[in-house]
Design a protein around this motif. Structure first.
Motif: not given
Length: 178
Positions: A16-18, A27-32, A55-62, A64-73
């Motif tokens: 669940p996104n919520n 946890f209040k991350p400095g980076q996600l 959801c997590a990506y949008n949460w961080a962007k909102k 202004k927490i640095p967020v990056n993706g790490f997935d492989s294609t």
């Protein structure tokens, strides 16, 4: 001292996104770092990813927490396995775990219930292990590339990746693993 915190989710709408947002707030991350390919983040091509990752990506962007993706294609499906096979396997697996929470699935004992070896043929041969190892290696490399030096870092990943992340990040915190 910087902490790396790894949170396992369950794809397919099971996390669940919520609840995930509450975890992030606590946890209040400095980076996600999220299980989305960085190239897809740059292209704003997120629609094919699990809802909890978006959801997590949008949460961080909102916030202004640095967020990056790490997935492989890398596509880890075995030769001859179709997306329909994959969807059928997911349906069976979700049925198996319906009485548990996504946090429960961070624990190895519960995660074993969704092991593809427990599925009927040909679904029990869903994953090409060689491709999976390549994907894992690439994800770990991407994570190491994006880790900043300041603040706590949260890594959001599918619970199936927790074992490799425990091995590669032995000092990380896995709050729902034990």
């Amino acid at each position: 001292m910087r902490k790396i915190i790894v949170i396992g989710t369950v794809h397919g709408g099971f996390t669940p996104n919520n609840e995930l947002q509450d975890v992030l707030e606590n946890f209040k991350p400095g980076q996600l770092l999220v299980e989305i390919a960085e190239e897809d983040i740059k292209k704003d091509n997120l629609k094919e990813y699990p809802s909890e990752m978006i959801c997590a990506y949008n949460w961080a962007k909102k916030r202004k927490i640095p967020v990056n993706g790490f997935d492989s294609t890398i596509n880890v499906l075995a030769e001859g396995i179709t997306e329909e096979h994959n969807k059928k396997a997911i349906k069976i697996q979700l049925k198996r775990i319906e009485r548990y929470t996504w946090k429960d699935l961070n624990k190895e004992e519960y995660l074993k219930m969704v092991d593809s070896e427990l599925l009927p043929p040909p679904l029990n041969q869903l994953i090409d292990e060689k491709k999976m190892k390549q994907r894992e290696k690439e994800m770990v490399k991407n994570i190491k590339k994006y880790i900043h030096k300041k603040g706590d870092i949260i890594i959001i990943t599918g619970a199936g990746n927790l074992k490799i992340f425990e091995k590669e990040f032995p000092n990380a915190i896995f709050p729902y693993r034990k």
